[in-house]
Design an enzyme around this catalytic site. Structure first.
Site, PDB file in Angstrom:
ATOM      1  N   THR A 174       0.900  -1.096   0.009  1.00 34.10           N
ATOM      2  CA  THR A 174      -0.161   0.020  -0.030  1.00 34.10           C
ATOM      3  C   THR A 174       1.005   1.250   0.094  1.00 34.10           C
ATOM      4  OG1 THR A 174      -1.520   1.482   1.298  1.00 34.10           O
ATOM      5  CG2 THR A 174      -0.010  -0.387   2.455  1.00 34.10           C
ATOM      6  N   TYR A 182      -2.204  -0.129  10.864  1.00 36.39           N
ATOM      7  CA  TYR A 182      -2.363  -0.624   9.563  1.00 36.39           C
ATOM      8  C   TYR A 182      -1.056  -0.229   8.703  1.00 36.39           C
ATOM      9  CZ  TYR A 182      -3.612  -0.989   4.692  1.00 36.39           C
ATOM     10  OH  TYR A 182      -3.893  -1.405   3.372  1.00 36.39           O
TER      11      TYR A 182
END
Length: 371
Positions: A140, A183
């Site tokens: 990501t 995250y």
């Protein structure tokens, strides 16, 4: 759950050295499975089916490719189960993950277990095989942190970098890593494990640091998959909550282009191994939330109600991928224009939900899709 706990089809597929897609019932995973099965490959899906709606993707894949697709319902945190499904794979696409920043803030330990321990289970199962089996990992843009040092200005409902080099090219792979939120930490740690297993153990791995991917089979929610989420809410005549001022910018990429990039990384693994690539729509597909909302209103033919709320933790005001490395090394083509892609997704969502939204105009949808 292990392979022996599933239907008889799974062992048969395993014997044919399938492509393994963890999280294969999810948005990107299901599109990867469909592409590979359509090309004639045997594909094994490994998925916990934890995300709402992904069971429909699995059913669709099995009906579409009954002789090519099989599934094991299992969790990447289950080391024994992961070892079973990795044992005969010819390549692994590791898409299974906890995908929401908000969820990681509520339960950081579970976020770690899925994203870090789960990834390590897959990597170590490959290491123990002692073969050069490629692994392509879905990472990501959050590994680059909040990018607070990038000086921005507001123009036309969108943030833009003051530095013309960043404005014209985007954020490159040379950007220092800076993990924010649980995250960001868990995906960033997994990202680095994947790269290190190429260095330390010679496993041909590759990392794709994704920006915002959108398209068919996306079950968008407020926490993840914002393009589809905005469309779903708009088509249902429901308000959309904007966190921040709506001027934050992302580069969006149609799922067909993302799948092509993943497939190319596998086929060019000799050149791609041990490397990370930024994957997104690039500067030509960089849009703000407000700009997307304006286009959605054009697509559905009526205004969309919006509600504004506070910024969320770790949200980047600007992130656009510098895709030059991926384009060059993976041989990527020009991506689908976002105006056309978003309109096509709106049409698919209408068909998927089996109804025409109140106030929408099919002819308007068709006209927008031709852009």
């Amino acid at each position: 759950m292990t392979a022996s706990d599933t239907s008889a089809a799974a062992p048969a597929v395993l014997r044919r050295r399938p492509i393994l897609v963890t999280g294969g019932a999810g948005f990107i995973g299901s599109n990867l499975v469909d592409r590979f099965a359509s090309e004639g490959h045997d594909v094994l899906i490994y998925d916990a089916l934890a995300r709402s709606g992904v069971d429909r993707n699995l059913e669709w894949l099995k009906k579409r490719h009954p002789d090519k697709v099989s599934a094991v319902i299992g969790d990447v945190r289950d080391e024994a189960s992961v070892t079973d499904v990795v044992r005969d794979a010819q390549a692994v696409f590791h898409m299974a993950a906890q995908v929401a920043v908000t969820t990681s803030l509520v339960n950081p330990r579970e976020d770690f277990e899925i994203n870090v321990r789960g990834t390590l289970n897959v990597l170590d199962a490959l290491r123990q095989r002692g073969e050069r089996v490629p692994l392509i990992f879905a990472s990501t843009n959050k590994v680059y942190g909040d990018l607070a040092d990038v000086e921005l200005e507001k123009t036309n409902d969108a943030y833009k970098p003051r530095d013309p080099r960043v404005r014209n090219s985007g954020i490159g792979e040379g950007r220092p890593l800076d993990f924010h939120t649980p995250y960001g930490c868990s995906k960033g740690a997994a990202d680095q494990y994947v790269l290190d297993y190429a260095r330390s153990f010679g496993i041909p791995t590759c990392v794709m640091r994704m920006s915002c991917i959108y398209g068919q089979r996306q079950m968008g929610t407020e926490d993840q998959g914002w393009v589809a989420h905005f469309l779903i809410r708009a088509l249902q005549g429901e308000p959309i909550t904007i966190y921040g001022d709506g001027c934050q910018v992302r580069d969006v990429l149609d799922i067909s282009d993302a799948v092509s990039a993943y497939a190319s990384a596998w086929r060019r693994i000799d050149a791609a191994q041990g490397r990370a690539f930024n994957l997104g729509g690039g500067p030509s597909n960089a849009i703000s939330l407000r700009q997307l909302l304006t286009h959605i209103e054009e697509v559905i033919g009526r205004p969309v109600e919006t509600i504004y709320d506070d910024w969320r933790a770790g949200d980047q005001r600007y992130y656009v991928s510098d895709t030059s490395l991926a384009t060059r090394e993976l041989g990527l083509k020009q991506p689908v224009n976002w105006l056309k892609g978003v309109a096509a997704l709106a049409r698919w969502l209408q068909e998927e939900h089996g109804r025409s939204p109140s106030g929408s105009s099919p002819s308007r949808l068709h006209k927008a899709e031709a852009l």
